[in-house]
Design an enzyme around this catalytic site. Structure first.
Site, mmCIF file in Angstrom:
data_model
loop_
_atom_site.group_PDB
_atom_site.id
_atom_site.type_symbol
_atom_site.label_atom_id
_atom_site.label_comp_id
_atom_site.label_asym_id
_atom_site.label_seq_id
_atom_site.Cartn_x
_atom_site.Cartn_y
_atom_site.Cartn_z
ATOM 1 N N CYS A 25 0.840 -1.202 0.000
ATOM 2 C CA CYS A 25 0.000 0.000 0.000
ATOM 3 C C CYS A 25 0.874 1.250 0.000
ATOM 4 O O CYS A 25 1.436 1.625 1.039
ATOM 5 C CB CYS A 25 -0.916 -0.006 1.222
ATOM 6 S SG CYS A 25 -1.903 1.496 1.344
ATOM 7 N N CYS A 38 -0.513 4.108 2.196
ATOM 8 C CA CYS A 38 -0.299 3.936 3.643
ATOM 9 C C CYS A 38 1.174 4.127 4.013
ATOM 10 O O CYS A 38 1.483 4.721 5.034
ATOM 11 C CB CYS A 38 -0.688 2.526 4.100
ATOM 12 S SG CYS A 38 -2.105 1.820 3.293
ATOM 13 N N ASP A 39 2.076 3.583 3.201
ATOM 14 C CA ASP A 39 3.469 3.454 3.648
ATOM 15 C C ASP A 39 4.476 4.286 2.861
ATOM 16 O O ASP A 39 5.645 4.344 3.250
ATOM 17 C CB ASP A 39 3.898 1.965 3.575
ATOM 18 C CG ASP A 39 3.051 1.104 4.500
ATOM 19 O OD1 ASP A 39 2.593 1.632 5.525
ATOM 20 O OD2 ASP A 39 2.860 -0.086 4.195
#
Ligand code: NAP
Length: 312
Positions: A135, A138-139
């Site tokens: 992701c 997200c990261d």
């Protein structure tokens, strides 16, 4: 005894949320169950640019699905967070059991979507969350100023590689062939981006490091040659994002519904083989998995569920 809903929708991605909107508008007593946050896979997308009418600058999957969820709630759809462990699909009343209890419904709409497919390299699990991710939204920010690698060559891999250039020093797409599968328009953007490089005909064989990922071994599938991509010493780590496709979330239905390569078979009205059970979105056998087709499936499933309840 638990109350019996007209419709229970399993999954809160675009398919489930569209089904909720239509079921709610039809005044069906509807419950949507989702184990995490709304959005499903689009919650992992940094930018959505191909949903008709959606032209907000920088629209992310999270913001689009948040509005979809709000629209559902406005039409009276109840929402429960739970992870369903067993389903009983046969019979007039369908039964779902999760950690939070039991749910009964006359109709079920299965919109459980799909999850990222593992890259399939050695040590992948060990380094997930320590350099390996699925992701970028997200990261991505964890890899600011570092070298980042992306495995895959489809829409997800190339779009997310473009997104990752916001953070990374450079992004290298590792693809097993020498042409991309991604849509032409996405490819053009990536080829025009000076910080994106391509490692063709290559697969990730293993990942290594100490506490965090610092080396990726790739193998050229044509020559068999192995190369170790190492983090520069001053960085100490690098990132690897896997976008090599998805696997359908259908373990719950195995043995109860006919599956094709793991996906649920439906007719064009989203009916499965079991009366009162519908499937919508990426979880079903279909040729185009997009937000627009997931939303359309959800709408059709809810309308057909209403017709089923009316005995039509
Ligand atoms: P995908 O289209 O299935 O592409 C998967 C990619 O991973 C392919 O390039 C494939 O290589 C490669 N791959 C598969 N297994 C591999 C393995 N074991 N090792 C190395 N590489 C492997 O998956 P996706 O890109 O996640 O897209 C999924 C669906 O969502 C598609 O229908 C896509 O169109 C849609 N999507 C759309 C958008 C958009 O419209 N903006 C954005 C994201 C996703 P090969 O090419 O050699 O098969």
């Amino acid at each position: 005894m638990s109350e019996i809903y007209d419709a229970v929708i399993l999954g809160g991605g675009p398919a489930g949320l569209a089904a909720g909107l239509y079921a709610g508008r039809s005044r069906l007593k509807t419950l949507l169950i989702e184990r995490g946050a709304e959005g499903g896979q689009i919650a992992l997308s940094a930018e959505i640019e191909n949903y008709p009418g959606q032209m907000l600058e920088g629209e992310s999957g999270v913001s689009l699905s948040a509005r979809m969820a709000e629209q559902c709630a406005r039409f009276g759809v109840e929402r429960r967070t739970d992870s369903i462990e067993t389903v009983e699909l046969e019979g007039e009343v369908k039964r779902l059991t999760g950690g939070g209890g039991e749910y009964l419904a006359r109709c079920l709409i299965l919109a459980t979507g799909a999850s990222p497919r593992p890259i399939g390299c050695e040590n992948e699990k060990e380094f997930t969350g320590r350099g390996v991710s699925y992701c970028a939204t997200c990261d991505g920010a964890f890899f600011r100023g570092l070298d980042v690698y992306v495995a895959g060559g489809g829409d997800s891999a190339v779009e997310e590689a473009i997104f990752l250039t916001r953070f990374a020093r450079q992004v290298t797409v590792i693809h097993r062939r020498d042409t991309l599968r991604a849509a032409r328009s996405i490819q053009e953007k990536a080829f025009a981006e000076p910080n994106i490089h391509f490692l063709w005909d290559s697969v990730v064989e293993r990942v290594d490091g100490g506490d965090v990922l610092d080396a990726i071994t790739v193998r050229n599938v044509k020559t068999g040659e192995r190369t170790v991509l190492r983090a520069p010493e001053e960085d100490g780590m690098l990132g690897l994002f896997g976008f090599v496709g998805y696997l359908p979330n259908t373990e719950l239905f195995q043995g109860q519904l006919p599956l094709e390569k793991g996906y649920i078979r439906t007719d064009e009205d989203m009916r499965t083989a079991i009366p009162g059970v519908f499937a919508a979105g990426d979880v079903r056998v279909k040729s185009l998995r997009q937000v627009i087709t997931a939303a359309a499936d959800g709408a059709i499933a809810a309308v057909q569920a209403e017709r089923f309840l009316l005995g039509l």
